[in-house]
Scaffold this active site. Structure first.
Site, PDB file in Angstrom:
ATOM      1  N   ASP A 273       0.869  -1.169   0.000  1.00 28.79           N
ATOM      2  CA  ASP A 273       0.000   0.000   0.000  1.00 28.79           C
ATOM      3  C   ASP A 273       0.916   1.233   0.000  1.00 28.79           C
ATOM      4  O   ASP A 273       2.098   1.158   0.344  1.00 28.79           O
ATOM      5  CB  ASP A 273      -0.954  -0.008   1.199  1.00 28.79           C
ATOM      6  CG  ASP A 273      -2.154   0.908   0.964  1.00 28.79           C
ATOM      7  OD1 ASP A 273      -2.119   1.712   0.010  1.00 28.79           O
ATOM      8  OD2 ASP A 273      -3.134   0.819   1.736  1.00 28.79           O
TER       9      ASP A 273
HETATM   10  C1  BGC Z   1      -4.986   3.352  -0.029  1.00 22.85           C
HETATM   11  C2  BGC Z   1      -5.151   2.332  -1.141  1.00 22.85           C
HETATM   12  C3  BGC Z   1      -5.055   3.035  -2.476  1.00 22.85           C
HETATM   13  C4  BGC Z   1      -3.735   3.762  -2.563  1.00 22.85           C
HETATM   14  C5  BGC Z   1      -3.513   4.482  -3.873  1.00 22.85           C
HETATM   15  C6  BGC Z   1      -3.741   4.210  -0.209  1.00 22.85           C
HETATM   16  O1  BGC Z   1      -3.725   5.260   0.681  1.00 22.85           O
HETATM   17  O2  BGC Z   1      -4.957   2.694   1.211  1.00 22.85           O
HETATM   18  O3  BGC Z   1      -6.378   1.681  -1.012  1.00 22.85           O
HETATM   19  O4  BGC Z   1      -5.197   2.116  -3.506  1.00 22.85           O
HETATM   20  O5  BGC Z   1      -3.662   4.712  -1.514  1.00 22.85           O
HETATM   21  O6  BGC Z   1      -4.324   5.584  -3.973  1.00 22.85           O
END
Ligand code: BGC
Length: 748
Positions: A273
Site C-alpha cells: 500500500d
Molecule cells: C490506499 C489504497 C489506495 C492507494 C492508492 C492508499 O492510501 O490505502 O487503497 O489504492 O492509496 O491511492
C-alpha cells in the site's frame, strides 16, 4: 550481453511499436521473461521493484509519463521493451483527474454503487457485469491495473472505509470479490485485491498492530482473500499498512509467501500500500512483496545496497522481477492497445441503475405503504440528502463522476409534485437545522407524503465516530423527524425514510417514526433513479444486508477494541505521527479479543437482539421455500437445493441463503455460518425456481489452532435455507462420513 539485448529488442521492442490496437500480440513466454531478467542490470531491476510517481524517473533518466490522477505505476525500461504500467484506484470505479491542462476534453468516470451495495445484491452476475464495465474504463482511459477490489472485513461499523469493503462475512466477501475480479480482468486489465490483511481500522492504520488469534485470522480475515485468489486469480495483491501480530504486513513472509503463494497458489505480484517513507526494504522483498509503492528513489538505492551487502541475494531480486514481468507483459500498455479516452459512460450509467436497483435494501414497509400507488402525490421532501445525495465515500475510493441524479430531480422527472418551498429551504443552507412543528404541520396539510433522507459520509484516513451526526442522528435530525412524523401521522399521511449512507447507523431509537425505511446506500451516479425505481415499484427490492445492524453500539463484539471516538485524522506524511503511542490500546495496537465472533456469528449464536439481521431485506412480494434436499457427491462435494415460489402478487427476486450448522465437536462453533447463496431470476406470481448451491467439506472446516489445521468433523450437519440469518425457511440434514484435516505449516 550486448547480443542478448539486441535480440530482446528485436523480440520485444519491435512488438511494442506495433500499430495501435494490436491485441493479437503473442503472450511472452516464461523463457523469454527469463532472458529479459538476465539482460537487466541491477539498477534496472531495482527500479522496476520500486513504483514511480507521475514525476518519477526511469532508469535511463527519462521522466515517466502518466495518466493524470492515476495513483501510480511502474517504470519503463525502453531498451528492453518493458513499458510503463499505470495503476488506478479503486473499488467504486476508475479514479483519474476529470480535466487536464491544455484540453477542454473531460475524463470523467462512472461512479458505480459502493462495494457494500454491490455485496447487497447477492448477485455475482451483476457484480461481474459491473466489473466488466469498470475494466473497460480502466482500459479505455489508458490504465493497466485497477487498485480494487477491497475485501477487508466489516469488523466494526465505524471503520471509515467499510463502504469500500463488502461484508462482515468472509464467504460473501470472497465470492463477490471473485466475481468482481473476473469481470475487470475479462477486459485484459488487472486488479489488485487489497488490503492484505487484517486492515480493519483507519486510525493509525500504518502503525497499528492487529493482534488476532490464528483461528480468527484464518476463518474471518483471510478466508475471503483465499476464495478470491483461488477462484479469480487477481493479477496483483496489495499488502496492508498495518502489522499483524507484531509483523508489518508487507514484511510478513508467512502471509505473503507461505499462505498466499505456497498454500493458495497465487501467481501474480504483490505491491505495498502507498507508503511515503521507506520501511525495511530488503525485508519486504524477501517476504514476497515485489513492488514498493508509490516508490521512493532511496528504495532503489536500498535494494542495490542490500544486494551488494548480501542482505538480499540476486536470486531474491530476480524472483521478484520475474513475477512482475510476467504480469507486465500482459498489460494493454505492453500490447500497444490504443485506448479511446471515451468509454461509453451513458451505457455504464444504465448498468449502474440496474445494479443499484438490485442492491437497495427495503428495511421496513409497515402496512405496505410502498410502493407508492399515487404517482400524482404531492411530496414533502426533507433532509439535505434529498437534494444533494452522496454517491459514494471519500478518499482514494472516491470517483470523479459527473451527472449525479438527485432524489428531488428523479421525483420531478417521474411526475411527482415536489413541494418547492422545501427545496428552497434546503437550497444553499450548509448547517444542520431543525424542521419546526409549524413547518411540519404546514407541509402535512398540503402534501400527501413525507420523504426524509438521512445522509452520512465516511472515507479513507479517518474512522467514523460513535457520536451524534455520525452513528447517531444529530439533535436537529431527530427533532425534525419527530416533528415531521407527528404532523404527517396526525394528518393520516405516511413518512418514508431514505438512508443515504455507506454503512451502519443506529436505527432503533427512531425507526418507529417511519412507515417505510429504504436503504439506497451510496448508489453511484444514478442515485435518484434508483430511489424512484423502488418507491414506485418499477423495481421490486431484492437487496439484502451484508452486515448486521445492531440495537446498540456496545452490542458489537469489537466495540471495546476499536477507536470509536478518535478525534481527527491520524494520517500524516512521513513515518512519525505526533500523537502516536505504540502502547496505546486501539491506536498503537488493537486486540481482536472477539476472535471469530464477528457480526452475525456473535449475534445469532449468543441470541443478542439486533435491529436488522445479516441477510435481511424486504420485498413487495412473498416467497415460500419447499423441497429442501442435500445430496452428497464425490470427493467431499455436496449440492443443496430448494424450490422457491413467488406466493405474492407482483414479480420479484429472492435471495436464498444457505447456512450450515455443524455437529458438536471439540471446537466451539457459531450457531450457523453462511456457506452458499443464490439469487433467483425474477419470478412471476405463482412461478417457482429450484436453486442449487454447491459446497464441499473443505468449505465446512473450522481452523484448529492446536493442530494448525483446517478440520471438518464427521457427523450430522444441518443445511438451512434462509431469507436472513434469523429467518430459516427450510432445512435438511446431511452427513459428513469421514473427518478431514488439512495441516498447514504457516503461522501468522
Ligand atoms: C490506499 C489504497 C489506495 C492507494 C492508492 C492508499 O492510501 O490505502 O487503497 O489504492 O492509496 O491511492
Amino acid at each position: 550481453m550486448k547480443r542478448i539485448c539486441s535480440l530482446l529488442l528485436a523480440a520485444l521492442c519491435a512488438q511494442v511499436f506495433i500499430p495501435a490496437g494490436a491485441q493479437s500480440r503473442p503472450a511472452v513466454t516464461d523463457s523469454k521473461v527469463e532472458d529479459v531478467v538476465k539482460a537487466m542490470t541491477l539498477h534496472e531491476k531495482a527500479t522496476l521493484l520500486v513504483g514511480v510517481y507521475s514525476y518519477g524517473r526511469n532508469p535511463d533518466g527519462t521522466t515517466r509519463k502518466a495518466v493524470p490522477g492515476a495513483a501510480g505505476g511502474s517504470a519503463e525500461i525502453s531498451r528492453l521493451g518493458i513499458p510503463y504500467a499505470y495503476y488506478t484506484d479503486g473499488p467504486q470505479g476508475v479514479r483519474i483527474n476529470p480535466t487536464r491542462k491544455g484540453t477542454d476534453k473531460t475524463f470523467y468516470c462512472t461512479a458505480f454503487p459502493i462495494a457494500t451495495m454491490m455485496a447487497s445484491t447477492w448477485n455475482t452476475d451483476i457484480v461481474r457485469e459491473v466489473g466488466e464495465a469498470m475494466g473497460n474504463e480502466v482500459l479505455e482511459y489508458g490504465n493497466d491495473i485497477l487498485l480494487a477490489p477491497a475485501i477487508n472485513i466489516h469488523r466494526n461499523p465505524l471503520c471509515g472505509r467499510n463502504f469500500e469493503y463488502y461484508s462482515e462475512d468472509p464467504f460473501l466477501a470472497g465470492k463477490v470479490a471473485a466475481a468482481a475480479i473476473q469481470g475487470v480482468q475479462s477486459q485484459g486489465v488487472g486488479t489488485s485485491l487489497k488490503h492484505f490483511a487484517v486492515n480493519s481500522q483507519e486510525t493509525f492504520r500504518r502503525e497499528n498492530d492487529a493482534r488476532v488469534s490464528q483461528r480468527a485470522v484464518r476463518e474471518i480475515y483471510l478466508k475471503g482473500f483465499e476464495i478470491a485468489v483461488k477462484e479469480a486469480r487477481p493479477w496483483t495483491i496489495m499488502s496492508a499498512y498495518n502489522q499483524i501480530n507484531g509483523v508489518t504486513a508487507s514484511e510478513h513472509h508467512a502471509l505473503l509467501t507461505e499462505v498466499l503463494r505456497d498454500e493458495w497458489g497465487f501467481d501474480g505480484f504483490v505491491m505495498t500500500d502507498w507508503t511515503d517513507f521507506p520501511r525495511n526494504t530488503a525485508a519486504q522483498i524477501k517476504a514476497g512483496n515485489e513492488q514498493l509503492m508509490p516508490g521512493l528513489e532511496v528504495q532503489v538505492e536500498q535494494i542495490e545496497e542490500a544486494v551488494k551487502n548480501g542482505t538480499l541475494t540476486m536470486a531474491d531480486v530476480d524472483l521478484a522481477v520475474t513475477r512482475m514481468l510476467r504480469i507486465l507483459f500482459r498489460t494493454p500498455t505492453f500490447k500497444g492497445y490504443k485506448y479511446s479516452n471515451a468509454p461509453d459512460l451513458a451505457a455504464h450509467a444504465k448498468l449502474v441503475r440496474r445494479a443499484a436497483d438490485e442492491g437497495a435494501v427495503l428495511l421496513k414497509n409497515e402496512g405496505g405503504v410502498l410502493p407508492l400507488r399515487d404517482k400524482n402525490a404531492k411530496v414533502a421532501l426533507f433532509g439535505f440528502g434529498s437534494y444533494k445525495i452522496y454517491q459514494g465515500g471519500t478518499g482514494s475510493g472516491n470517483v470523479h463522476t459527473t451527472g449525479i441524479v438527485n432524489v428531488y430531480d428523479a421525483l420531478v422527472e417521474e411526475g411527482f409534485r415536489v413541494h418547492e418551498d422545501l427545496a428552497a429551504v434546503y437550497d444553499g443552507v450548509k448547517i444542520d437545522f431543525k424542521i419546526g412543528e409549524k413547518l411540519a404541520k404546514l407541509r402535512a396539510a398540503d402534501c400527501d407524503i413525507a420523504i426524509f433522507t438521512i445522509r452520512r459520509s465516511a472515507g479513507e484516513f479517518v474512522d467514523r465516530r460513535e457520536i451524534k451526526g455520525d452513528f447517531y442522528l444529530t439533535d436537529n435530525e431527530r427533532a425534525s423527524l419527530t416533528n415531521v412524523s407527528e404532523a404527517f401521522h396526525k394528518a393520516g399521511k405516511k413518512v418514508i425514510v431514505l438512508l443515504n449512507t455507506g454503512g451502519v447507523i443506529e436505527t432503533v431509537s427512531w425507526k418507529d417514526m417511519a412507515d417505510a425505511i429504504l436503504l439506497p446506500w451510496q448508489p453511484g451516479v444514478e442515485a435518484g433513479h434508483t430511489v424512484v425505481d423502488i418507491l414506485t415499484g418499477r423495481c421490486n427490492p431484492s437487496g439484502r444486508l451484508p452486515m448486521t445492524w445492531p440495537v446498540a453500539y456496545n452490542d458489537i463484539p469489537s466495540s471495546k477494541n476499536f477507536p470509536s471516538n478518535f478525534e481527527g485524522n491520524s494520517w500524516k506524511k512521513g513515518p512519525v505521527r505526533d500523537s502516536f503511542d505504540p502502547n496505546k490500546r486501539n491506536e498503537g495496537f488493537t486486540e481482536y479479543e472477539e476472535g471469530i465472533w464477528v457480526g452475525y456469528r456473535h449475534f445469532a449464536t449468543f441470541g443478542v437482539p439486533v435491529s436488522f439481521p445479516f441477510g435481511y431485506g424486504l420485498s413487495y412480494t412473498t416467497f415460500s421455500y419447499s423441497d429442501p434436499v442435500v445430496k452428497a457427491g464425490k470427493k467431499g462435494a455436496f449440492t443443496a437445493s430448494v424450490t422457491v415460489t413467488n406466493t405474492g402478487s407482483v414479480p420479484g427476486k429472492e435471495v436464498v441463503q444457505l447456512y450450515v450448522s455443524a455437529p458438536k465437536g471439540t471446537m466451539e462453533k457459531p450457531l450457523r455460518e453462511l456457506k452458499g447463496f443464490a439469487k433467483t431470476r425474477e419470478l412471476a406470481p405463482g412461478e417457482s425456481q429450484t436453486v442449487t448451491i454447491s459446497f464441499d467439506t473443505y468449505g465446512l472446516a473450522s481452523f484448529d489452532e492446536a493442530l494448525n489445521a483446517w478440520v471438518t468433523d464427521a457427523g450430522q450437519y444441518t443445511a438451512q435455507f434462509a431469507a436472513s440469518v434469523e429467518d430459516i425457511r427450510q432445512s435438511a440434514s446431511f452427513k459428513v462420513r469421514k473427518a478431514s484435516v488439512v495441516k498447514l505449516s504457516a503461522k501468522l
